[in-house]
Design a protein around this motif. Structure first.
Motif, PDB file in Angstrom:
ATOM      1  N   ARG A  44      21.635 -29.034  -3.289  1.00 34.06           N
ATOM      2  CA  ARG A  44      22.840 -28.192  -3.291  1.00 34.06           C
ATOM      3  C   ARG A  44      22.589 -26.883  -2.561  1.00 34.06           C
ATOM      4  N   ALA A  45      21.394 -26.316  -2.757  1.00 33.81           N
ATOM      5  CA  ALA A  45      21.065 -25.064  -2.076  1.00 33.81           C
ATOM      6  C   ALA A  45      21.041 -25.246  -0.566  1.00 33.81           C
ATOM      7  N   GLN A  46      20.547 -26.378  -0.103  1.00 35.71           N
ATOM      8  CA  GLN A  46      20.531 -26.613   1.345  1.00 35.71           C
ATOM      9  C   GLN A  46      21.945 -26.707   1.898  1.00 35.71           C
ATOM     10  N   ARG A  47      22.838 -27.362   1.135  1.00 35.69           N
ATOM     11  CA  ARG A  47      24.242 -27.435   1.582  1.00 35.69           C
ATOM     12  C   ARG A  47      24.873 -26.042   1.578  1.00 35.69           C
ATOM     13  N   ALA A  48      24.528 -25.238   0.586  1.00 34.23           N
ATOM     14  CA  ALA A  48      25.053 -23.873   0.539  1.00 34.23           C
ATOM     15  C   ALA A  48      24.519 -23.047   1.714  1.00 34.23           C
ATOM     16  N   PHE A  49      23.251 -23.224   2.023  1.00 34.36           N
ATOM     17  CA  PHE A  49      22.623 -22.542   3.160  1.00 34.36           C
ATOM     18  C   PHE A  49      23.393 -22.865   4.444  1.00 34.36           C
ATOM     19  N   ASP A  50      23.670 -24.139   4.655  1.00 35.02           N
ATOM     20  CA  ASP A  50      24.392 -24.559   5.861  1.00 35.02           C
ATOM     21  C   ASP A  50      25.804 -23.979   5.893  1.00 35.02           C
ATOM     22  N   GLN A  51      26.450 -23.899   4.722  1.00 39.02           N
ATOM     23  CA  GLN A  51      27.802 -23.341   4.668  1.00 39.02           C
ATOM     24  C   GLN A  51      27.802 -21.857   5.010  1.00 39.02           C
ATOM     25  N   GLY A  68      12.788 -19.917  14.014  1.00 37.79           N
ATOM     26  CA  GLY A  68      11.718 -20.734  13.442  1.00 37.79           C
ATOM     27  C   GLY A  68      12.107 -22.184  13.325  1.00 37.79           C
ATOM     28  N   LEU A  69      11.979 -22.721  12.130  1.00 38.02           N
ATOM     29  CA  LEU A  69      12.374 -24.095  11.837  1.00 38.02           C
ATOM     30  C   LEU A  69      13.686 -24.157  11.069  1.00 38.02           C
ATOM     31  N   LEU A  70      13.939 -23.164  10.218  1.00 36.81           N
ATOM     32  CA  LEU A  70      15.077 -23.253   9.307  1.00 36.81           C
ATOM     33  C   LEU A  70      16.423 -23.092   9.992  1.00 36.81           C
ATOM     34  N   LYS A  71      16.467 -22.366  11.094  1.00 35.59           N
ATOM     35  CA  LYS A  71      17.762 -22.055  11.724  1.00 35.59           C
ATOM     36  C   LYS A  71      18.018 -22.838  13.019  1.00 35.59           C
ATOM     37  N   LYS A  72      17.218 -23.862  13.298  1.00 31.26           N
ATOM     38  CA  LYS A  72      17.411 -24.609  14.547  1.00 31.26           C
ATOM     39  C   LYS A  72      18.810 -25.209  14.666  1.00 31.26           C
ATOM     40  N   PRO A  73      19.341 -25.876  13.637  1.00 32.92           N
ATOM     41  CA  PRO A  73      20.714 -26.391  13.771  1.00 32.92           C
ATOM     42  C   PRO A  73      21.734 -25.278  13.979  1.00 32.92           C
ATOM     43  N   GLY A  74      21.535 -24.157  13.304  1.00 35.26           N
ATOM     44  CA  GLY A  74      22.463 -23.042  13.473  1.00 35.26           C
ATOM     45  C   GLY A  74      22.430 -22.471  14.875  1.00 35.26           C
ATOM     46  N   LEU A  75      21.224 -22.395  15.465  1.00 35.77           N
ATOM     47  CA  LEU A  75      21.123 -21.893  16.836  1.00 35.77           C
ATOM     48  C   LEU A  75      21.864 -22.807  17.799  1.00 35.77           C
ATOM     49  N   LEU A  80       7.336 -20.536  31.697  1.00 39.93           N
ATOM     50  CA  LEU A  80       6.226 -19.755  31.155  1.00 39.93           C
ATOM     51  C   LEU A  80       5.228 -20.599  30.364  1.00 39.93           C
ATOM     52  N   ASP A  81       5.635 -21.787  29.975  1.00 42.51           N
ATOM     53  CA  ASP A  81       4.787 -22.656  29.152  1.00 42.51           C
ATOM     54  C   ASP A  81       4.989 -24.091  29.624  1.00 42.51           C
ATOM     55  N   PRO A  82       4.520 -24.434  30.839  1.00 39.09           N
ATOM     56  CA  PRO A  82       4.871 -25.710  31.455  1.00 39.09           C
ATOM     57  C   PRO A  82       4.415 -26.940  30.667  1.00 39.09           C
ATOM     58  N   ARG A  83       3.359 -26.831  29.895  1.00 39.57           N
ATOM     59  CA  ARG A  83       2.913 -27.987  29.106  1.00 39.57           C
ATOM     60  C   ARG A  83       3.443 -27.958  27.671  1.00 39.57           C
ATOM     61  N   GLY A  84       4.228 -26.950  27.365  1.00 36.04           N
ATOM     62  CA  GLY A  84       4.863 -26.905  26.045  1.00 36.04           C
ATOM     63  C   GLY A  84       3.890 -26.775  24.888  1.00 36.04           C
ATOM     64  N   ILE A  85       2.785 -26.024  25.095  1.00 32.08           N
ATOM     65  CA  ILE A  85       1.775 -25.929  24.040  1.00 32.08           C
ATOM     66  C   ILE A  85       2.006 -24.756  23.094  1.00 32.08           C
ATOM     67  N   LEU A  86       2.839 -23.780  23.485  1.00 34.68           N
ATOM     68  CA  LEU A  86       3.007 -22.572  22.674  1.00 34.68           C
ATOM     69  C   LEU A  86       4.050 -22.798  21.575  1.00 34.68           C
ATOM     70  N   ASN A  87       3.577 -22.867  20.338  1.00 34.11           N
ATOM     71  CA  ASN A  87       4.438 -22.975  19.156  1.00 34.11           C
ATOM     72  C   ASN A  87       5.512 -24.033  19.342  1.00 34.11           C
ATOM     73  N   PRO A  88       5.130 -25.258  19.653  1.00 40.02           N
ATOM     74  CA  PRO A  88       6.127 -26.293  19.930  1.00 40.02           C
ATOM     75  C   PRO A  88       6.976 -26.624  18.695  1.00 40.02           C
ATOM     76  N   GLY A  89       8.218 -27.013  18.955  1.00 40.84           N
ATOM     77  CA  GLY A  89       9.107 -27.416  17.882  1.00 40.84           C
ATOM     78  C   GLY A  89       9.848 -26.289  17.217  1.00 40.84           C
ATOM     79  N   LYS A  90       9.579 -25.050  17.612  1.00 41.74           N
ATOM     80  CA  LYS A  90      10.271 -23.909  17.003  1.00 41.74           C
ATOM     81  C   LYS A  90      11.454 -23.493  17.893  1.00 41.74           C
ATOM     82  N   ILE A  91      12.399 -22.883  17.266  1.00 42.50           N
ATOM     83  CA  ILE A  91      13.628 -22.334  17.873  1.00 42.50           C
ATOM     84  C   ILE A  91      14.573 -23.456  18.307  1.00 42.50           C
ATOM     85  N   PHE A  92      14.147 -24.314  19.247  1.00 37.86           N
ATOM     86  CA  PHE A  92      14.998 -25.440  19.678  1.00 37.86           C
ATOM     87  C   PHE A  92      14.133 -26.620  20.038  1.00 37.86           C
TER      88      PHE A  92
END
Length: 453
Positions: free
Chosen positions: A389-396, A415-422, A441-453
């Motif tokens: 329920r909290a996750q649904r509230a967060f999304d709302q 980070g990870l929590l707001k990717k759908p919102g972004l 700036l990061d052609p091999r995608g090694i810097l903090n992969p999977g974050k933001i988008f």
């Protein structure tokens, strides 16, 4: 030769024991997933950071930078098989220049330690996130941290003049300037601020400073309704007031801090607004009186210019302690939406309705003066139904902030929590622009992969 052998660093700075590395594999976002790192490297020089990134680049191994680990979005969380690059031991203030009003610091310097160091020269570093006693300047840069004073004095990006950065290909470069003005080339230093370690790893920061402000006047207002408190925020903005801080703390937060620290903060109010005004002399007195009028006009049950400095400091201390105090009650899912000041009352009303609709306890703290709201969704340990329920509230709450012309994060980062919102906020074309910058700036995608988008 393995990547760890290639690093050729002292053994005590390369940690591989899973019991140790797991404790350094995540930030304070309890609900964000974290992977298992290959190793944690505790770097102490920019050249060591560069060596780590070059080795990771050669082996296509992800590298995730972290400071104190106080983030609230999962931005510093490890991915499986990565090298976590811990920068907390790069903690020296390298230079304070009173004439140019700047300081040069390493990324592991704690925010409050920098503020204390420059205060000895009569200077001030304004960005002051609630985590300032623990969070580091490198992490503040990574998320473009704000804080209590940002309503008047701005956020981290407004104070970063220059950076030393290791790029995704292992180049150690300097960006920005030391001068008061400068428009040579693109603002790559500004681009790095808020990039959450996905475009480069910061190894040095040059920040501008201000003179220490005069003593502030505190105005406190008690409200029986969170919406009335929101109306007071809008009214103060409409009156042309620009407080140095305007913070909202609800009864859930004050009670949690009181139970934890026994600070004697029980008040006869559902919500407290705390304003600090630092105009000198008569101008400050007039502004304080006008703020009291705004609070009373919005329905405050009690509003006064404080004459008890100790009491005022205790209330602001409670604001900073609210998050760790609430964590003691159960898992906390932290929001960080920001809406136009005129929409603060409506956004607070929607948060209240969302809590009722999903049967979730939502405590509220906020940098109310600039519309940056931090609803804290609290559930009991082990209650998976409440967690859903909290996750649904967060999304709302995210959806409501966007519907009111706001943004999904004011200062904690995606980070990870707001990717759908972004994704919802920016749309495909703008996300593609972001990805193009990332690839450059990061052609091999090694810097903090999977974050933001």
């Amino acid at each position: 030769m393995t990547i760890l052998e290639e690093l050729d660093l002292p053994a005590e700075r390369v940690l591989t024991d899973p019991d140790v590395t797991s404790s350094l594999a995540h930030d304070e976002a309890e609900w964000a997933p974290a992977g298992r790192p290959l190793a944690v490297v505790r770097a102490i020089t920019p050249e060591e950071v560069q060596a780590v990134v070059r080795a990771c680049f050669a082996h296509s191994v992800p590298v995730v930078a972290r400071g104190a680990g106080t983030g609230l979005s999962g931005g510093a969380n490890a991915v499986d098989g990565c090298v976590v690059l811990a920068l907390d031991r790069m903690d020296r203030v390298l230079e304070i220049d009173p004439l140019e009003r700047l300081a040069v610091v390493q990324p592991g310097v704690v925010n409050d330690d920098l503020r204390a160091a420059v205060a000895e020269e009569g200077l001030w570093y304004p960005p002051d996130p609630a985590s300032s006693p623990w969070s580091t300047i490198g992490g503040n840069v990574a998320t473009n941290a704000g804080g209590l004073c940002c309503v008047k004095y701005g956020v981290t990006r407004d104070y970063v003049l220059g950076l030393q950065v290791v790029t995704g290909t292992g180049e150690l470069v300097r960006l920005g300037r030391r001068t008061a003005k400068g428009v040579a080339g693109y603002d790559l230093a500004g681009l790095m601020v808020g990039s959450e370690g996905t475009l480069g790893i910061v190894t040095e920061v040059t920040v501008k400073l201000r003179p220490l402000p005069p003593p502030a006047i505190t105005v406190a207002g008690y409200f029986s309704s969170i919406v009335d408190a929101g109306e007071a925020v809008a009214a103060s903005a409409a009156a042309g007031l620009t407080p140095a801080a305007l913070e909202l703390v609800d009864k859930h937060c004050l009670e949690a801090v009181d139970d934890w620290r026994n600070m004697g903060l029980s008040v006869e109010a559902e919500v407290v607004l705390l304003a600090r005004l630092d105009e000198p002399g008569a101008a400050g007195e007039r502004a304080a009186a006008r703020m009291v009028e705004c609070f009373e006009g919005a329905g405050a049950t009690f509003a006064v210019q404080s004459t008890d400095e100790a009491e005022s400091e205790a209330l602001f201390a409670a604001r900073r302690l609210a998050y760790p105090a609430l964590e003691r009650l159960g898992p906390v899912l932290t929001e960080d939406v920001c809406v136009p000041k005129a929409q603060v009352p409506e956004m607070l009303a929607r948060i209240e309705r969302t809590a009722q609709r999903h049967s979730i306890t939502i405590a509220n703290i906020a940098h109310a003066g600039d519309g940056n709201l931090h609803p804290l969704l609290i559930v009991d340990h082990g209650d998976e139904a409440a967690r859903a329920r909290a996750q649904r509230a967060f999304d709302q709450i995210v959806a409501d902030a966007l519907a009111l012309g706001g943004t999904v994060t004011g200062e904690h980062g995606v980070g990870l929590l707001k990717k759908p919102g972004l994704t919802a906020e920016l749309g495909p074309a703008v996300l593609d622009l972001h990805r193009s910058v990332k690839h450059a700036l990061d052609p091999r995608g090694i810097l903090n992969p999977g974050k933001i988008f």
